[in-house]
Design an enzyme around this catalytic site. Sequence first.
Site, short mmCIF file in Angstrom:
data_model
loop_
_atom_site.label_atom_id
_atom_site.label_comp_id
_atom_site.label_asym_id
_atom_site.label_seq_id
_atom_site.Cartn_x
_atom_site.Cartn_y
_atom_site.Cartn_z
N ASN A 138 29.49 2.96 -16.54
CA ASN A 138 29.20 2.38 -17.87
C ASN A 138 29.38 3.47 -18.92
O ASN A 138 29.81 4.57 -18.60
CB ASN A 138 27.79 1.80 -17.88
CG ASN A 138 26.77 2.86 -17.53
OD1 ASN A 138 26.56 3.80 -18.27
ND2 ASN A 138 26.16 2.72 -16.34
N ASP A 149 23.38 -2.03 -11.80
CA ASP A 149 22.58 -3.08 -11.17
C ASP A 149 23.28 -3.60 -9.91
O ASP A 149 22.64 -4.19 -9.04
CB ASP A 149 22.38 -4.25 -12.15
CG ASP A 149 21.44 -3.86 -13.28
OD1 ASP A 149 20.43 -3.18 -12.98
OD2 ASP A 149 21.72 -4.19 -14.43
N LYS A 184 42.43 4.95 -0.40
CA LYS A 184 42.82 4.37 -1.68
C LYS A 184 43.40 2.96 -1.48
O LYS A 184 44.27 2.77 -0.62
CB LYS A 184 43.87 5.28 -2.33
CG LYS A 184 44.27 4.84 -3.70
CD LYS A 184 45.29 5.78 -4.32
CE LYS A 184 45.83 5.16 -5.58
NZ LYS A 184 47.00 5.86 -6.07
N PHE A 237 13.92 2.57 -20.62
CA PHE A 237 14.74 2.20 -21.77
C PHE A 237 15.28 0.81 -21.49
O PHE A 237 15.46 0.44 -20.33
CB PHE A 237 15.93 3.16 -21.92
CG PHE A 237 15.62 4.42 -22.67
CD1 PHE A 237 14.87 5.42 -22.08
CD2 PHE A 237 16.10 4.61 -23.96
CE1 PHE A 237 14.59 6.60 -22.76
CE2 PHE A 237 15.83 5.78 -24.66
CZ PHE A 237 15.08 6.77 -24.06
N LYS A 267 11.27 -6.68 -19.64
CA LYS A 267 11.48 -5.58 -18.68
C LYS A 267 10.23 -4.73 -18.54
O LYS A 267 9.89 -4.29 -17.45
CB LYS A 267 12.66 -4.70 -19.13
CG LYS A 267 14.00 -5.37 -18.89
CD LYS A 267 15.18 -4.53 -19.35
CE LYS A 267 16.46 -5.35 -19.19
NZ LYS A 267 17.61 -4.79 -19.86
N LYS A 277 8.72 -4.52 -14.82
CA LYS A 277 8.77 -3.22 -14.15
C LYS A 277 7.42 -2.51 -14.22
O LYS A 277 7.28 -1.38 -13.75
CB LYS A 277 9.87 -2.34 -14.76
CG LYS A 277 11.28 -2.90 -14.53
CD LYS A 277 12.35 -2.11 -15.27
CE LYS A 277 13.66 -2.85 -15.34
NZ LYS A 277 14.71 -2.32 -14.49
#
Length: 393
Positions: free
Chosen positions: A208, A277, A287, A318, A332, A336
């Site tokens: 990301n 996730d 490959k 965060f 969240k 959590k």
Amino acid sequence: MKKKTVVLGITGSIAAYKAADLASRLVKQGLDVDVVMTAAAQQFINPLTLQAITHRPVVTAMFTLHSAMAVEHIALAERAALLLIAPATANIIAKIAHGFADDMLSSTALATRAPIVIAPAMNTQMYENTVTQANIAKLEERGMTFVGPGEGRLACGTSGRGRLTELDEIMQAALLALNPRQDLLGKKVVITAGGTEEPIDPVRFITNRSSGKMGYALAKAAVARGATVDLISAPTSLPAPVGINLVPVRTAKEMHAAVLKHTLGCDALIMAAAVADYTVADPAIHKIKKSGEKLVLELSRTTDILGTVQGNFLKIGFAAESRDLVFHAREKLEQKDLDLIIANDITAPGSGFNVDTNQVTLLHRFGQSEALPLMTKEALAHIILDRVKALWP
Ligand code: PMT
């Protein structure tokens, strides 16, 4: 509040041009920057450049007719909260080590009681010469801080140790020396940073846009305030921060294992990392070759590290959100079972991934919320640590 003054000493190295960027970063930190340049430094960079950046006169000589006083070196030495010499040649290091005071910079170094941070830059042989090493050891013994030098290609065409180290590292050392706040002394903080990489095959991976900047800013701020910091970092291009135990990891699974190991006995876990996730269920050993029009990858869920880690420490997360920021972040926080969550608006200009600033809302376990304006990730890191500190019993 009165601004702190950093005296930035620049000496005659090819890296002197980088001092302009350094001066600019110091100014952006809200510091007054008085630049002192040796005669040799002025061969590499024009004092006017520094004057334009700092909006203050640049000291280029020991005695000038318009100078208010011949004792300017004492005035400078006294108002300095920090003397930062970057780049520092072998010559200035030798002069300071032996108490010379034959130019403005060496005189200021001799006269000041402020902490001194030195970032050497020179040819490898000069740096490795036993005389230079003895001078450095002598100054370190006297409490001066050396940052770098780095390794790499040098202006003289050779490769080795002697490059001016990364400016981020110099800034970190400077801020550490300037920041007498040691309010996290005795605390162990584990911080995660960066975006995990989930391999598809030996060549490709899924990741990301996290640069690690937010997590690294937190780690640097925590260590500057006296905490012991384990920074569990997914791959980034950031230099390893000074004084921090850097734990490099790649995948979400590796980050999970590192978090379990390093949170033992810690006081807080702050997860700024963007953890995958989903991971590729069965990454190819070789490959993957092109065949057919489509390639279907099967993904499986990763463990929710923050949601499952147990222990007697504060858990801070965060939430990177692009819509309904507070709603999703609070969800969240509850799922959590966190003490604090930093709801990160990744759509606001200058906020979120791979920028130096961030705009967030802090959500506390018992309902309070605090919307903060756009600010540097460094400034935000200190606010987060202030809130974490207030949560410790
Ligand atoms: O690195 P920068 O370029 O500076 O960018 C900073 C940032 C945008 C990455 C950072 O400020 C941020 O928002 N980090 C959290 C990003 C994120 O993935 O959030 P999330 O909503 O997917 O996850 C919520 C929390 O659970 C996070 O603290 C995350 O670290 C944690 N998590 C997520 C997935 C997982 N498998 N395990 C986790 O522990």
